[in-house]
Design a protein around this motif. Structure first.
Motif, PDB file in Angstrom:
ATOM      1  N   ASP A   1       6.580   7.959  12.864  1.00  0.00           N
ATOM      2  CA  ASP A   1       7.528   7.407  11.835  1.00  0.00           C
ATOM      3  C   ASP A   1       6.957   7.482  10.557  1.00  0.00           C
ATOM      4  O   ASP A   1       7.607   7.141   9.411  1.00  0.00           O
ATOM      5  CB  ASP A   1       7.645   5.770  12.097  1.00  0.00           C
TER       6      ASP A   1
ATOM      7  N   ARG B   1      -5.149  -2.738   4.615  1.00  0.00           N
ATOM      8  CA  ARG B   1      -5.065  -4.039   5.222  1.00  0.00           C
ATOM      9  C   ARG B   1      -6.406  -4.584   6.036  1.00  0.00           C
ATOM     10  O   ARG B   1      -6.536  -5.844   5.881  1.00  0.00           O
ATOM     11  CB  ARG B   1      -3.603  -4.266   5.783  1.00  0.00           C
TER      12      ARG B   1
ATOM     13  N   GLY C   1       4.274   6.043   8.817  1.00  0.00           N
ATOM     14  CA  GLY C   1       3.705   4.764   8.303  1.00  0.00           C
ATOM     15  C   GLY C   1       2.566   4.935   7.468  1.00  0.00           C
ATOM     16  O   GLY C   1       1.784   6.180   8.023  1.00  0.00           O
ATOM     17  N   ARG C   2       1.979   4.390   6.453  1.00  0.00           N
ATOM     18  CA  ARG C   2       1.080   4.729   5.818  1.00  0.00           C
ATOM     19  C   ARG C   2      -0.422   4.106   6.442  1.00  0.00           C
ATOM     20  O   ARG C   2      -0.478   3.194   7.425  1.00  0.00           O
ATOM     21  CB  ARG C   2       0.676   3.713   4.417  1.00  0.00           C
ATOM     22  N   ALA C   3      -1.452   5.107   6.344  1.00  0.00           N
ATOM     23  CA  ALA C   3      -2.692   4.614   7.176  1.00  0.00           C
ATOM     24  C   ALA C   3      -3.402   3.646   6.575  1.00  0.00           C
ATOM     25  O   ALA C   3      -3.825   2.599   7.375  1.00  0.00           O
ATOM     26  CB  ALA C   3      -3.705   5.792   6.787  1.00  0.00           C
TER      27      ALA C   3
ATOM     28  N   SER D   1      -1.710   0.972   5.465  1.00  0.00           N
ATOM     29  CA  SER D   1      -1.093  -0.227   6.501  1.00  0.00           C
ATOM     30  C   SER D   1      -1.290  -0.325   7.891  1.00  0.00           C
ATOM     31  O   SER D   1      -1.050  -1.443   8.576  1.00  0.00           O
ATOM     32  CB  SER D   1       0.303  -0.004   6.103  1.00  0.00           C
ATOM     33  N   ARG D   2      -1.566   0.788   8.471  1.00  0.00           N
ATOM     34  CA  ARG D   2      -1.686   0.861   9.927  1.00  0.00           C
ATOM     35  C   ARG D   2      -2.941   0.865  10.674  1.00  0.00           C
ATOM     36  O   ARG D   2      -2.979   0.332  11.570  1.00  0.00           O
ATOM     37  CB  ARG D   2      -0.782   2.145  10.505  1.00  0.00           C
ATOM     38  N   LEU D   3      -3.929   1.338  10.052  1.00  0.00           N
ATOM     39  CA  LEU D   3      -5.109   2.121  10.527  1.00  0.00           C
ATOM     40  C   LEU D   3      -6.312   0.891  10.091  1.00  0.00           C
ATOM     41  O   LEU D   3      -6.536   0.626   8.856  1.00  0.00           O
ATOM     42  CB  LEU D   3      -5.687   3.297  10.341  1.00  0.00           C
TER      43      LEU D   3
ATOM     44  N   GLU E   1      -1.724   6.289  15.864  1.00  0.00           N
ATOM     45  CA  GLU E   1      -1.536   4.902  15.986  1.00  0.00           C
ATOM     46  C   GLU E   1      -3.140   4.505  16.391  1.00  0.00           C
ATOM     47  O   GLU E   1      -3.482   2.990  16.178  1.00  0.00           O
ATOM     48  CB  GLU E   1      -0.703   4.311  16.619  1.00  0.00           C
TER      49      GLU E   1
ATOM     50  N   VAL F   1       1.160   8.144   9.284  1.00  0.00           N
ATOM     51  CA  VAL F   1       0.606   7.915  10.691  1.00  0.00           C
ATOM     52  C   VAL F   1       1.563   7.842  11.656  1.00  0.00           C
ATOM     53  O   VAL F   1       2.538   7.186  11.741  1.00  0.00           O
ATOM     54  CB  VAL F   1      -0.292   6.552  10.930  1.00  0.00           C
TER      55      VAL F   1
END
Length: 343
Positions: free
Chosen positions: A99, A127, A101-103, A105-107, A71, A96
């Motif tokens: 859990d 994003r 989650g997609r990179a 969306s997260r990074l 994260e 990532v």
């Protein structure tokens, strides 16, 4: 939380930025393949500079499958633009954290690249996309080594959120870069700075084709390419940082001190010298050609430079092998054949 910087493309710019962040105490992963990746694993990354050589042993990955993303990671994208789409597709879908989650969306992703297309491509997958206008005179010609020829700071960067704005994440990244021997400025209009650098980079094609030869002819050819760009940007109502602004950013911070292999040559010359079969000219001179065709402004000089550099890359010709007088003759012929500007 202390960030980890994952540098996708550890060449001249990516390798130098990664090495300086590592030296400043930050966690860094360099992503590199082939001979360069093997050399980084075996010997570490050596940065040659005016003050001497500095070798760092930094974790190396061949691709996203070798990196467990977290994260607190920041992706620094430093591949050539022609390789951007593939890199984005590889990294955006990586999981990532626990859990998964997609990179994308997260990074956060920072584009440490020339031209103005990378951020647009990145926004399809990520994003949070940040642009950087990078001034870092450096060369990557030998696996495991990069060379810089400037001082007293390693380089200067102007950073902003894409397409505009700034945020706390970016300010933290800029603070880390400042502590790693860079001048790092945060702005809300990073595209204006990137267009200014794009105009400057149009001369890379002359360097790639003709090399650094004495005389005014090469300089005049670069001026013609830049004049076309100014006409295109004005017709398109696109703002760009003036040469005086770029010079002020560098003054007393990033003064060129050429020495060693590749010193003084631009990234396009280096691509031809490495003989990889491609160059980013489609996104430098080719960007001006694209805009010119869209707004009705002829760009014969940049169109010719794009065509010739691509041919030199495909045929793996030696950079600097074209005489400036021969290039000037080709420019004159191309300009005479180009139709007049649209009204």
């Amino acid at each position: 939380m202390d960030k980890r910087y994952v540098v996708v493309g550890a060449g001249a710019v990516g390798g130098t930025v990664g090495a300086r962040l590592h030296r400043a105490g930050h966690r860094v992963v360099l992503v590199a393949r082939g001979e360069h990746g093997a050399a980084l694993r075996e010997r570490g990354l050596t940065v040659h500079g005016p003050a001497g050589a500095d070798t760092a042993r930094i974790p190396v990955a061949a691709g996203p499958h070798e990196v467990d993303l977290r994260e607190d990671d920041v992706l620094l994208l430093a591949v050539k633009t022609q390789d951007t789409a593939a890199a984005l597709a590889d990294w955006a879908e990586r999981p990532v954290g626990p859990d998964g989650g997609r990179a994308g969306s997260r990074l956060p992703l920072v584009c440490l690249q020339n031209g103005v297309e990378n951020e647009r491509l990145a926004l399809r997958h990520f994003r949070r996309v940040y642009g950087a206008m990078v001034v870092l005179p450096a060369a990557f010609l030998t696996p495991g080594e990069v060379r810089i020829w400037c001082g007293p700071r390693t380089g200067a960067l102007v950073l902003g959120r894409y397409p505009d704005g700034a945020d706390d994440t970016l300010r933290e990244i800029a603070a880390d870069l400042t502590g790693a021997d860079f001048r790092a400025e945060v702005v809300e209009d990073v595209l204006r700075w990137k267009y200014g650098k794009l105009v400057n980079n149009l001369a890379n094609a002359v360097d790639a084709l003709c090399g650094q030869r004495p005389g005014a002819e090469s300089g005049e050819l670069a001026v013609r390419a830049r004049s076309e760009a100014v006409a295109v940007l004005e017709r398109s109502a696109i703002a760009w940082a003036a040469p005086a602004e770029l010079a002020e950013l560098r003054r007393g911070v990033v003064d060129e001190l050429p020495s060693g292999a590749g010193a003084g040559h631009g990234s396009t010359w280096q691509s031809l010298k490495r003989g990889g079969g491609s160059a980013e000219v489609d996104y430098l001179n080719g960007e001006i050609v694209l805009l010119g065709r869209g707004c009705g402004v002829p760009t014969p000089v940049n169109e010719l430079f794009q065509e010739l550099v691509n041919r030199w890359a495909r045929e793996r010709r030696e950079p600097g092998s074209l005489a400036p007088a021969e290039l000037a003759e080709l420019v004159g012929r191309a300009a005479a054949e180009q139709p007049a500007a649209a009204g």
